[in-house]
Design a protein around this motif. Structure first.
Motif, PDB file in Angstrom:
ATOM      1  N   ASN A  11       0.833  -1.197   0.000  1.00  0.00           N
ATOM      2  CA  ASN A  11       0.000   0.000   0.000  1.00  0.00           C
ATOM      3  C   ASN A  11       0.870   1.249   0.000  1.00  0.00           C
ATOM      4  O   ASN A  11       2.092   1.186   0.181  1.00  0.00           O
ATOM      5  N   THR A  12       0.246   2.388  -0.207  1.00  0.00           N
ATOM      6  CA  THR A  12       0.961   3.670  -0.232  1.00  0.00           C
ATOM      7  C   THR A  12       0.778   4.437   1.066  1.00  0.00           C
ATOM      8  O   THR A  12       1.174   5.604   1.156  1.00  0.00           O
ATOM      9  N   ASN A  13       0.188   3.827   2.058  1.00  0.00           N
ATOM     10  CA  ASN A  13      -0.009   4.500   3.329  1.00  0.00           C
ATOM     11  C   ASN A  13       1.310   4.613   4.095  1.00  0.00           C
ATOM     12  O   ASN A  13       2.235   3.838   3.880  1.00  0.00           O
ATOM     13  N   ASP A  14       1.374   5.537   5.006  1.00  0.00           N
ATOM     14  CA  ASP A  14       2.541   5.632   5.889  1.00  0.00           C
ATOM     15  C   ASP A  14       2.088   5.362   7.315  1.00  0.00           C
ATOM     16  O   ASP A  14       2.310   6.154   8.229  1.00  0.00           O
ATOM     17  N   LEU A  15       1.441   4.194   7.481  1.00  0.00           N
ATOM     18  CA  LEU A  15       0.861   3.834   8.759  1.00  0.00           C
ATOM     19  C   LEU A  15       1.512   2.573   9.311  1.00  0.00           C
ATOM     20  O   LEU A  15       2.061   1.759   8.570  1.00  0.00           O
ATOM     21  N   VAL A  16       1.412   2.399  10.627  1.00  0.00           N
ATOM     22  CA  VAL A  16       1.851   1.164  11.273  1.00  0.00           C
ATOM     23  C   VAL A  16       0.656   0.623  12.050  1.00  0.00           C
ATOM     24  O   VAL A  16       0.313   1.101  13.124  1.00  0.00           O
ATOM     25  N   ASN A  17      -0.030  -0.359  11.453  1.00  0.00           N
ATOM     26  CA  ASN A  17      -1.151  -0.991  12.133  1.00  0.00           C
ATOM     27  C   ASN A  17      -1.094  -2.514  12.039  1.00  0.00           C
ATOM     28  O   ASN A  17      -2.037  -3.211  12.387  1.00  0.00           O
ATOM     29  N   GLY A  18       0.034  -3.039  11.548  1.00  0.00           N
ATOM     30  CA  GLY A  18       0.247  -4.476  11.519  1.00  0.00           C
ATOM     31  C   GLY A  18       1.245  -4.890  12.594  1.00  0.00           C
ATOM     32  O   GLY A  18       1.794  -4.056  13.327  1.00  0.00           O
ATOM     33  N   ASP A  19       1.510  -6.187  12.676  1.00  0.00           N
ATOM     34  CA  ASP A  19       2.431  -6.737  13.661  1.00  0.00           C
ATOM     35  C   ASP A  19       3.848  -6.715  13.073  1.00  0.00           C
ATOM     36  O   ASP A  19       4.191  -7.528  12.202  1.00  0.00           O
ATOM     37  N   THR A  20       4.709  -5.799  13.536  1.00  0.00           N
ATOM     38  CA  THR A  20       6.044  -5.643  12.967  1.00  0.00           C
ATOM     39  C   THR A  20       7.129  -6.322  13.802  1.00  0.00           C
ATOM     40  O   THR A  20       8.318  -6.039  13.626  1.00  0.00           O
ATOM     41  N   THR A  21       6.736  -7.237  14.672  1.00  0.00           N
ATOM     42  CA  THR A  21       7.743  -7.869  15.535  1.00  0.00           C
ATOM     43  C   THR A  21       8.732  -8.719  14.753  1.00  0.00           C
ATOM     44  O   THR A  21       9.897  -8.822  15.138  1.00  0.00           O
ATOM     45  N   THR A  22       8.284  -9.335  13.663  1.00  0.00           N
ATOM     46  CA  THR A  22       9.159 -10.088  12.768  1.00  0.00           C
ATOM     47  C   THR A  22       8.579  -9.991  11.356  1.00  0.00           C
ATOM     48  O   THR A  22       7.381  -9.691  11.195  1.00  0.00           O
ATOM     49  N   PRO A  23       9.359 -10.290  10.308  1.00  0.00           N
ATOM     50  CA  PRO A  23       8.775 -10.326   8.965  1.00  0.00           C
ATOM     51  C   PRO A  23       7.630 -11.321   8.852  1.00  0.00           C
ATOM     52  O   PRO A  23       6.603 -11.035   8.219  1.00  0.00           O
ATOM     53  N   GLY A  24       7.792 -12.510   9.474  1.00  0.00           N
ATOM     54  CA  GLY A  24       6.718 -13.499   9.413  1.00  0.00           C
ATOM     55  C   GLY A  24       5.454 -13.016  10.085  1.00  0.00           C
ATOM     56  O   GLY A  24       4.336 -13.240   9.586  1.00  0.00           O
ATOM     57  N   ALA A  25       5.595 -12.355  11.225  1.00  0.00           N
ATOM     58  CA  ALA A  25       4.419 -11.842  11.928  1.00  0.00           C
ATOM     59  C   ALA A  25       3.717 -10.772  11.108  1.00  0.00           C
ATOM     60  O   ALA A  25       2.474 -10.703  11.079  1.00  0.00           O
ATOM     61  N   LEU A  26       4.479  -9.947  10.389  1.00  0.00           N
ATOM     62  CA  LEU A  26       3.861  -8.904   9.566  1.00  0.00           C
ATOM     63  C   LEU A  26       3.108  -9.521   8.395  1.00  0.00           C
ATOM     64  O   LEU A  26       1.994  -9.071   8.062  1.00  0.00           O
ATOM     65  N   ARG A  27       3.676 -10.538   7.766  1.00  0.00           N
ATOM     66  CA  ARG A  27       2.953 -11.182   6.663  1.00  0.00           C
ATOM     67  C   ARG A  27       1.673 -11.838   7.169  1.00  0.00           C
ATOM     68  O   ARG A  27       0.638 -11.831   6.504  1.00  0.00           O
ATOM     69  N   ALA A  28       1.722 -12.412   8.374  1.00  0.00           N
ATOM     70  CA  ALA A  28       0.531 -13.078   8.925  1.00  0.00           C
ATOM     71  C   ALA A  28      -0.502 -12.088   9.413  1.00  0.00           C
ATOM     72  O   ALA A  28      -1.710 -12.357   9.361  1.00  0.00           O
TER      73      ALA A  28
END
Length: 514
Positions: A32-49
């Motif tokens: 996306n083109t947003n500049d937001l943090v609303n996902g799980d950024t603890t690990t790459p796998g957690a962010l994809r999930a």
């Protein structure tokens, strides 16, 4: 020529490594083109999930990549082609080794098709690279108005005032095939700053940096390599095949290699190769400089004992710049003199310098060399070799090669170089005539000795910037092989009898044939 005083407070210290040994690999696709943090950024796998309701943003991808040993590849979904990501502030610093950020390219033009807009600015550079083995490629970047688009090394203060410092040892950095232009005030923005930190940092090193195939337009400076602090080393920076244009603020340059506000720092083995410099105040500048520092007087900005050594400036095209190449062993503000700094073993070879057409100026300088400016003392330029260049067009007296020295510039030699269409008063000033050999030049005291001749070199089409040699040119195979490069600006072999000038013959350009 130097970082504005307001930015000095950002660059204070560097400490030990903050990156980890690469262990696992992950690919994170920015969607996306947003500049937001609303996902799980603890690990790459957690962010994809758990990417959040809007998918993965660039900011989220960088945070997740920093949180787990890599290497990690950050890519963009194809639907983001021709889209712009507008940042609300600086991106998270790159604090983990082995991260690659690769944009998208237009299939028809080959140009980047994803834009990152950092023009809103914020506190510090848009992207701070604090770890090794980082590559960014194929992006269009609108720069912040007061800070660098990308800062490699050194230190900054974060948005909360905390000190953010790079690893003490950085290596393996790449900036490739991207487009940089100012999104705000072009009089203050650097595209890429490669820097050690001011005043208190010691024994840090940055090495193996490649800046290749980019376009830099309308900004304060394109690439600034700056050794600050104490006893730090920047080594093996390669700046090649880029285009630099319209950097016109007074006393700035498209590429600057500088010892700045520090002691005993070294910048070694810089290579500036096959770039185009067009319409800039100055194309390339090597200097040791000092400014007055912040008004508080709380930072020691002494510039002393710095060394810029083994720089090669080769195969570049300079056109319409007020000055193509400048060197100042010591330059500062009145009352703040640099002392005991050195620029040594510089080789300027196979360049074309076309001096016509900078803004409203009728004349321009080719290669301009100082030892001391503005009260600087005991600064030296030792060993400057100017070989197989072509310098064309009107310039001031001595504007082809112009040395202003009180005795601190030594061992300058000019060989196999064409000076044509320039000043009727002479092209070389400050270089002893015996140090000019096998060149085409019209100047009393130089022409007619040491195999220097005044004869039309027979360029193919100088009005269109083609300074290759026509058949029958008297420059062909008329040079001396001593110190001559093995190939010419077109990567054509010169053989045992080099021609005079940047080109051995009439082409073609085979530099990219492999």
């Amino acid at each position: 020529m130097r970082i504005p005083v307001g930015a000095l407070a950002l660059v204070l210290a560097a400490f030990g490594a903050i990156d980890a040994t690469p262990a696992t690999a992950a690919t994170i696709t920015i969607s996306n083109t947003n500049d937001l943090v609303n996902g799980d950024t603890t690990t790459p796998g957690a962010l994809r999930a758990s990417p959040g309701p809007d998918g993965i943003s660039l900011r989220e991808a960088m945070l997740a990549a920093n949180n787990r040993p890599g290497p990690h590849a950050l890519t963009f979904a194809t639907r983001l082609a021709d889209k712009t990501i507008v940042l609300t502030g600086p991106l998270p610093p790159i604090s983990r080794s082995g991260i690659t950020l690769a944009g998208l390219t237009n299939a028809d033009t080959g140009q980047p098709s994803v834009t990152i807009d950092g023009s809103i600015g914020g506190h510090g550079p848009m992207m701070f690279v604090a770890a090794s083995s980082f590559t960014v490629s194929d992006l269009t970047i609108l720069m912040p108005p007061q800070f660098s688009a990308i800062q490699i090394g050194g230190a900054i203060h974060g948005s909360q005032g905390q000190l953010l410092a790079a690893s003490r040892t950085l290596s393996g950095l790449r900036v490739l095939r991207s487009v940089f232009h100012a999104g705000g005030d072009s009089n203050h923005a650097f595209a890429i700053a490669i820097a050690t930190s001011l005043d208190v940092t010691r024994n840090a090193s940055i090495s193996d940096v490649v800046i290749d195939g980019n376009t830099f337009q309308n900004m304060f400076e394109g690439v600034n390599v700056q050794g600050s602090g104490r006893s730090n080393v920047i080594r093996d920076v390669v700046i090649q095949r880029n285009v630099f244009s319209q950097m016109t603020a007074p006393a700035t340059s498209a590429v600057e290699i500088a010892g700045h506000n520090g002691r005993r720092n070294s910048i070694l083995g810089t290579r500036i190769l096959h770039n185009v410099f067009a319409g800039n105040f100055s194309g390339v500048n090597l200097n040791n400089n000092r400014d007055a520092g912040p008004p508080c007087g709380c930072i020691d900005t002494t510039t002393a004992g710095n060394v810029i050594d083994d720089t090669v400036i080769e195969g570049n095209m300079f056109t319409g710049n007020l000055e193509a190449i400048g060197m100042a062993a010591g330059t500062g503000q009145p009352g703040f003199p640099p002392v005991n700094n050195t620029i040594s073993n510089t080789r300027i070879v196979n360049n074309v310098i076309n001096r016509t057409g900078y803004q409203h100026f009728d004349t321009a300088a080719g290669i301009h060399v100082f030892d001391n400016q503005n009260g600087a003392m005991n600064n030296r330029v030792n060993g400057l070799s100017i070989v197989n260049n072509t310098i064309h067009g009107p310039g001031p007296m001595g504007g082809g090669v112009w040395v202003e020295s009180a005795g601190g510039v030594t061992q300058v030699s000019v060989r196999n170089t064409i000076f044509w269409g320039g000043s009727p008063f002479g092209e070389i000033e400050g270089v002893p005539p015996p140090r000019v050999r096998y060149s085409i030049i019209d100047q009393d005291g130089i022409t007619g000795i040491n195999h220097n001749v005044n004869v039309e070199p027979l360029f193919k089409n100088p009005a269109r910037g083609n300074f290759r040699l026509k058949a029958g040119s008297p420059a062909f195979r008329a040079g001396n092989p001593t110190d001559a490069p093995a190939t010419d600006r077109d990567c054509q072999p010169r053989g045992t009898r080099p021609s005079i000038g940047a080109y051995q013959r009439g082409g073609p350009d085979i530099c990219l044939a492999d």
